[in-house]
Design a protein around this motif. Structure first.
Motif, PDB file in Angstrom:
ATOM      1  N   PHE A   1       0.830  -1.208   0.000  1.00  0.00           N
ATOM      2  CA  PHE A   1       0.000   0.000   0.000  1.00  0.00           C
ATOM      3  C   PHE A   1       0.870   1.266   0.000  1.00  0.00           C
ATOM      4  CE2 PHE A   1      -2.896   3.168   1.908  1.00  0.00           C
ATOM      5  CZ  PHE A   1      -3.946   3.046   0.998  1.00  0.00           C
ATOM      6  N   GLY A   2       2.058   1.118   0.592  1.00  0.00           N
ATOM      7  CA  GLY A   2       2.967   2.278   0.699  1.00  0.00           C
ATOM      8  C   GLY A   2       3.812   2.500  -0.543  1.00  0.00           C
ATOM      9  N   LYS A   3       3.729   1.564  -1.494  1.00  0.00           N
ATOM     10  CA  LYS A   3       4.555   1.661  -2.698  1.00  0.00           C
ATOM     11  C   LYS A   3       4.257   2.959  -3.464  1.00  0.00           C
ATOM     12  CE  LYS A   3       6.262  -1.372  -6.216  1.00  0.00           C
ATOM     13  NZ  LYS A   3       5.907  -2.343  -7.211  1.00  0.00           N
ATOM     14  N   GLY A   4       5.295   3.698  -3.769  1.00  0.00           N
ATOM     15  CA  GLY A   4       5.119   4.957  -4.506  1.00  0.00           C
ATOM     16  C   GLY A   4       4.602   6.090  -3.638  1.00  0.00           C
TER      17      GLY A   4
ATOM     18  N   ASP B   1      -0.437  10.672  -2.207  1.00  0.00           N
ATOM     19  CA  ASP B   1       0.778   9.852  -2.215  1.00  0.00           C
ATOM     20  C   ASP B   1       1.488   9.875  -0.863  1.00  0.00           C
ATOM     21  OD1 ASP B   1       1.600  12.464  -2.236  1.00  0.00           O
ATOM     22  OD2 ASP B   1       3.340  12.082  -3.520  1.00  0.00           O
ATOM     23  N   VAL B   2       0.727  10.056   0.204  1.00  0.00           N
ATOM     24  CA  VAL B   2       1.339  10.067   1.547  1.00  0.00           C
ATOM     25  C   VAL B   2       0.715   8.966   2.396  1.00  0.00           C
ATOM     26  CG1 VAL B   2       1.599  11.403   3.682  1.00  0.00           C
ATOM     27  CG2 VAL B   2       1.886  12.531   1.471  1.00  0.00           C
ATOM     28  N   LEU B   3       1.542   8.219   3.084  1.00  0.00           N
ATOM     29  CA  LEU B   3       1.028   7.189   3.993  1.00  0.00           C
ATOM     30  C   LEU B   3       1.573   7.437   5.405  1.00  0.00           C
ATOM     31  CD1 LEU B   3      -0.499   4.508   4.528  1.00  0.00           C
ATOM     32  CD2 LEU B   3       1.634   3.313   3.991  1.00  0.00           C
ATOM     33  N   PRO B   4       0.751   8.064   6.272  1.00  0.00           N
ATOM     34  CA  PRO B   4       1.197   8.245   7.656  1.00  0.00           C
ATOM     35  C   PRO B   4       1.014   6.940   8.446  1.00  0.00           C
ATOM     36  CG  PRO B   4      -0.602   9.766   7.079  1.00  0.00           C
ATOM     37  CD  PRO B   4      -0.554   8.698   6.034  1.00  0.00           C
ATOM     38  N   ILE B   5       1.969   6.620   9.269  1.00  0.00           N
ATOM     39  CA  ILE B   5       1.871   5.440  10.146  1.00  0.00           C
ATOM     40  C   ILE B   5       2.125   5.904  11.578  1.00  0.00           C
ATOM     41  CG2 ILE B   5       2.889   3.196  10.749  1.00  0.00           C
ATOM     42  CD1 ILE B   5       3.670   2.815   7.837  1.00  0.00           C
ATOM     43  N   TYR B   6       1.226   5.539  12.479  1.00  0.00           N
ATOM     44  CA  TYR B   6       1.361   5.937  13.886  1.00  0.00           C
ATOM     45  C   TYR B   6       1.507   4.678  14.735  1.00  0.00           C
ATOM     46  CZ  TYR B   6       0.575   8.378  18.296  1.00  0.00           C
ATOM     47  OH  TYR B   6       0.729   8.906  19.560  1.00  0.00           O
TER      48      TYR B   6
ATOM     49  N   MET C   1      10.959  -2.154  17.110  1.00  0.00           N
ATOM     50  CA  MET C   1      12.292  -1.952  16.532  1.00  0.00           C
ATOM     51  C   MET C   1      12.455  -2.777  15.255  1.00  0.00           C
ATOM     52  SD  MET C   1      15.880  -2.163  18.509  1.00  0.00           S
ATOM     53  CE  MET C   1      16.090  -3.925  18.568  1.00  0.00           C
ATOM     54  N   GLU C   2      11.976  -4.025  15.279  1.00  0.00           N
ATOM     55  CA  GLU C   2      12.051  -4.873  14.066  1.00  0.00           C
ATOM     56  C   GLU C   2      11.278  -4.232  12.930  1.00  0.00           C
ATOM     57  OE1 GLU C   2      11.027  -9.102  14.405  1.00  0.00           O
ATOM     58  OE2 GLU C   2      11.753  -8.961  16.460  1.00  0.00           O
ATOM     59  N   PHE C   3      10.112  -3.681  13.263  1.00  0.00           N
ATOM     60  CA  PHE C   3       9.277  -3.039  12.237  1.00  0.00           C
ATOM     61  C   PHE C   3      10.004  -1.846  11.619  1.00  0.00           C
ATOM     62  CE2 PHE C   3       5.986   0.089  11.047  1.00  0.00           C
ATOM     63  CZ  PHE C   3       5.289  -0.662  10.101  1.00  0.00           C
ATOM     64  N   LEU C   4      10.634  -1.028  12.471  1.00  0.00           N
ATOM     65  CA  LEU C   4      11.353   0.152  11.962  1.00  0.00           C
ATOM     66  C   LEU C   4      12.514  -0.277  11.061  1.00  0.00           C
ATOM     67  CD1 LEU C   4      11.521   2.439  15.158  1.00  0.00           C
ATOM     68  CD2 LEU C   4       9.789   2.409  13.359  1.00  0.00           C
ATOM     69  N   LYS C   5      13.222  -1.326  11.493  1.00  0.00           N
ATOM     70  CA  LYS C   5      14.354  -1.816  10.681  1.00  0.00           C
ATOM     71  C   LYS C   5      13.847  -2.338   9.341  1.00  0.00           C
ATOM     72  CE  LYS C   5      17.578  -3.237  14.313  1.00  0.00           C
ATOM     73  NZ  LYS C   5      18.114  -4.393  15.029  1.00  0.00           N
ATOM     74  N   SER C   6      12.717  -3.041   9.359  1.00  0.00           N
ATOM     75  CA  SER C   6      12.158  -3.592   8.110  1.00  0.00           C
ATOM     76  C   SER C   6      11.783  -2.473   7.148  1.00  0.00           C
ATOM     77  CB  SER C   6      10.911  -4.437   8.397  1.00  0.00           C
ATOM     78  OG  SER C   6      11.202  -5.420   9.337  1.00  0.00           O
ATOM     79  N   LEU C   7      11.262  -1.364   7.704  1.00  0.00           N
ATOM     80  CA  LEU C   7      10.886  -0.234   6.841  1.00  0.00           C
ATOM     81  C   LEU C   7      12.119   0.314   6.111  1.00  0.00           C
ATOM     82  CD1 LEU C   7       8.354   1.960   8.876  1.00  0.00           C
ATOM     83  CD2 LEU C   7       7.908   0.739   6.749  1.00  0.00           C
ATOM     84  N   VAL C   8      13.238   0.396   6.846  1.00  0.00           N
ATOM     85  CA  VAL C   8      14.476   0.918   6.244  1.00  0.00           C
ATOM     86  C   VAL C   8      14.964  -0.015   5.138  1.00  0.00           C
ATOM     87  CG1 VAL C   8      16.896   1.464   6.721  1.00  0.00           C
ATOM     88  CG2 VAL C   8      15.120   2.209   8.310  1.00  0.00           C
ATOM     89  N   ILE C   9      14.956  -1.328   5.433  1.00  0.00           N
ATOM     90  CA  ILE C   9      15.408  -2.305   4.426  1.00  0.00           C
ATOM     91  C   ILE C   9      14.523  -2.201   3.183  1.00  0.00           C
ATOM     92  CG2 ILE C   9      15.632  -4.800   3.930  1.00  0.00           C
ATOM     93  CD1 ILE C   9      16.311  -5.118   6.970  1.00  0.00           C
ATOM     94  N   TRP C  10      13.213  -2.140   3.405  1.00  0.00           N
ATOM     95  CA  TRP C  10      12.259  -2.039   2.278  1.00  0.00           C
ATOM     96  C   TRP C  10      12.527  -0.777   1.450  1.00  0.00           C
ATOM     97  CZ3 TRP C  10       8.390   1.870   2.013  1.00  0.00           C
ATOM     98  CH2 TRP C  10       7.544   1.750   0.908  1.00  0.00           C
ATOM     99  N   LYS C  11      12.759   0.329   2.146  1.00  0.00           N
ATOM    100  CA  LYS C  11      12.984   1.613   1.464  1.00  0.00           C
ATOM    101  C   LYS C  11      14.253   1.535   0.603  1.00  0.00           C
ATOM    102  CE  LYS C  11      12.452   6.043   0.730  1.00  0.00           C
ATOM    103  NZ  LYS C  11      11.297   6.642   0.083  1.00  0.00           N
ATOM    104  N   LYS C  12      15.301   0.949   1.199  1.00  0.00           N
ATOM    105  CA  LYS C  12      16.574   0.847   0.461  1.00  0.00           C
ATOM    106  C   LYS C  12      16.399  -0.027  -0.770  1.00  0.00           C
ATOM    107  CE  LYS C  12      20.012   1.608   4.078  1.00  0.00           C
ATOM    108  NZ  LYS C  12      20.810   0.909   5.095  1.00  0.00           N
ATOM    109  N   LYS C  13      15.684  -1.152  -0.600  1.00  0.00           N
ATOM    110  CA  LYS C  13      15.464  -2.076  -1.730  1.00  0.00           C
ATOM    111  C   LYS C  13      14.654  -1.399  -2.817  1.00  0.00           C
ATOM    112  CE  LYS C  13      15.502  -6.724   0.185  1.00  0.00           C
ATOM    113  NZ  LYS C  13      14.584  -7.596   0.892  1.00  0.00           N
ATOM    114  N   SER C  14      13.619  -0.646  -2.405  1.00  0.00           N
ATOM    115  CA  SER C  14      12.752  -0.057  -3.428  1.00  0.00           C
ATOM    116  C   SER C  14      13.424   1.107  -4.158  1.00  0.00           C
ATOM    117  CB  SER C  14      11.384   0.359  -2.856  1.00  0.00           C
ATOM    118  OG  SER C  14      11.556   1.143  -1.720  1.00  0.00           O
ATOM    119  N   ALA C  15      14.545   1.589  -3.589  1.00  0.00           N
ATOM    120  CA  ALA C  15      15.271   2.672  -4.262  1.00  0.00           C
ATOM    121  C   ALA C  15      16.216   2.130  -5.331  1.00  0.00           C
ATOM    122  CB  ALA C  15      16.059   3.479  -3.239  1.00  0.00           C
ATOM    123  N   LEU C  16      16.461   0.801  -5.300  1.00  0.00           N
ATOM    124  CA  LEU C  16      17.432   0.207  -6.262  1.00  0.00           C
ATOM    125  C   LEU C  16      16.888   0.188  -7.683  1.00  0.00           C
ATOM    126  CD1 LEU C  16      18.734  -2.819  -4.128  1.00  0.00           C
ATOM    127  CD2 LEU C  16      19.887  -0.664  -4.570  1.00  0.00           C
TER     128      LEU C  16
END
Ligand SMILES: O=P(O)(O)OC[C@H]1O[C@H](O[C@H]2O[C@H](CO)[C@@H](O)[C@H](O)[C@H]2O)[C@H](O)[C@@H](O)[C@@H]1O
Length: 381
Positions: free
Chosen positions: A110-113, A315-320, A366-381
């Motif tokens: 859902f957060g893609k793009g 194109d904004v997805l806020p997560i709380y 913490m795992e969730f935050l780390k996963s978000l970073v990994i996902w972001k880095k992958k989607s930037a490739l």
């Protein structure tokens, strides 16, 4: 757990038994539930009339008791004691609030793009619940995870603590901070924020220009007065701790013998009955005294999204991510109009929530935050 040296703070789970009322609190005691929203920021609280006071005190007690363990702790899981019954109930509850880790793909598809904006509560979300509020340190691993996530997504901490106190705990500069349940926001400078009165341009600790928004600033002297009265009136009750959170006051009873909870409730009632412009809300073994204004963590999220130039954008997805009753205001704002996702942190089943997903504890956050970073880095490739 990576606590600061010289402090041995034991981590505590706060099982809240399911009861007829929402999140274990009689609905009349939920923030703003009995208050009509006025056009400006000020609210009226119809229940604050004399004859109801004794009834109120017993309702307060019910609410205070609802946050205490009512079943036998039998087994250790993830550093927390939980009962077998709770375990079954927890898995049933998770059908409605699935794990944000196992649903990670759903969230990111859902957060893609989209531009993700992150809002994080502090106590019970980034730091484990401990007996002494002054020792609620976040681990170095968590600090590193928050620092990394903030490099990739605009990130804000929204807490009931004072803004200075939470900054002392977190110590990161690349974030925005909202203290006193959103009544003290230091955010980015934006033209749109200037629509709000009580919003001034200031500089942060790095001398960067920021917007400071304090919608309850006129309550400062009143809050100080109430803080002093509460310190004085509760001083004989062993274990009570009164915390000045700048625009609100917390009266902690976590370390008070249960037989004295009535006395704590009475002390708080006796002080705030003299202040019709203050109201009481409940947190995790804490009574919170705060101004009667139309402002909460949900309004703070909306304000920060506006300030960041991220409101009204598809194109904004806020997560709380948050663990407490006061976080429900933010979950609600995101749920309404399908604006974003709310993630409730809890290791026990709770009642109806406006959150969409859950995480068990700060470790999973913490795992969730780390996963978000990994996902972001992958989607930037
Ligand atoms: O909005 P939050 O960041 O979740 O802050 C809510 C309150 O958190 C703190 O109290 C809670 O955590 C303490 C430390 O783990 C615990 O001892 C206490 O029982 C909890 O209620 C904080 O001390 C309060 O001022 C905040 O309002």
């Amino acid at each position: 757990m990576d606590l600061k040296p010289n402090h041995t703070a034991s981590v505590i789970a706060d099982p809240v038994p399911l009861s007829k009322s929402r999140l274990g609190v009689p609905s009349s005691l939920l923030p703003y539930s009995s208050a009509a929203f006025s056009r400006n920021l000020f609210l009226t609280v119809p229940w604050k009339t004399g004859i109801l006071d004794d009834v109120r005190t017993s309702s307060w007690l019910d609410a205070m008791k609802s946050s205490s363990p009512s079943y036998k702790k039998t087994r250790c899981f993830n550093n927390e004691l939980i009962s077998a019954d709770t375990d079954v109930a927890y898995h049933t509850w998770m059908v409605k609030y699935p794990s944000a880790l196992t649903s990670f793909e759903q969230i990111t598809s859902f957060g893609k793009g989209k531009r993700i904006a992150l809002f994080l509560d502090y106590d019970g979300t980034l730091s484990p619940i401990v007996d002494n509020p002054d020792c609620a340190f976040m681990s170095n691993d968590m600090r590193a995870a928050v620092a990394k996530v903030a490099k990739h997504f605009p990130t804000a901490i929204i807490t009931g603590r004072s803004r200075d106190k939470v900054y002392e705990f977190v110590g990161l500069t690349d974030l925005y901070y909202a203290g006193s349940h959103g009544m003290d926001i230091m955010g980015p400078v934006r033209q749109s924020s200037n629509d709000h009165s009580n919003c001034i341009t200031s500089t942060d600790k790095q001398r960067k220009e920021v917007n400071l928004f304090q919608p309850a600033s006129e309550f400062l002297p009143m809050i100080d007065e109430v803080f002093n009265s509460l310190v004085n009136s509760t001083k004989e009750i062993k274990g009570t701790k009164v915390e000045n959170n700048k625009f609100c006051v917390s009266v902690h009873y976590r370390n008070v013998d249960e037989k004295d909870w009535t006395t704590v409730a009475k002390c708080v009632r006796d002080v705030i009955r003299n202040y019709p412009r203050l109201q009481l809300t409940h947190g995790r073994k804490v009574l919170e005294v705060r101004p009667v204004i139309n402002w909460d963590k949900g309004r703070a999220v909306t304000f920060l999204l506006e300030s960041l130039g991220l409101s009204n954008c598809d194109d904004v997805l806020p997560i709380y991510v948050g663990d407490d009753r006061t976080d429900e205001d933010a979950f609600k704002v995101l749920r309404e109009g399908n604006r974003g996702y709310g993630i409730l942190v809890s290791s026990v089943p709770k009642e109806e929530s406006n959150a969409d997903f859950s995480l068990r504890d700060p470790q999973e956050v913490m795992e969730f935050l780390k996963s978000l970073v990994i996902w972001k880095k992958k989607s930037a490739l």
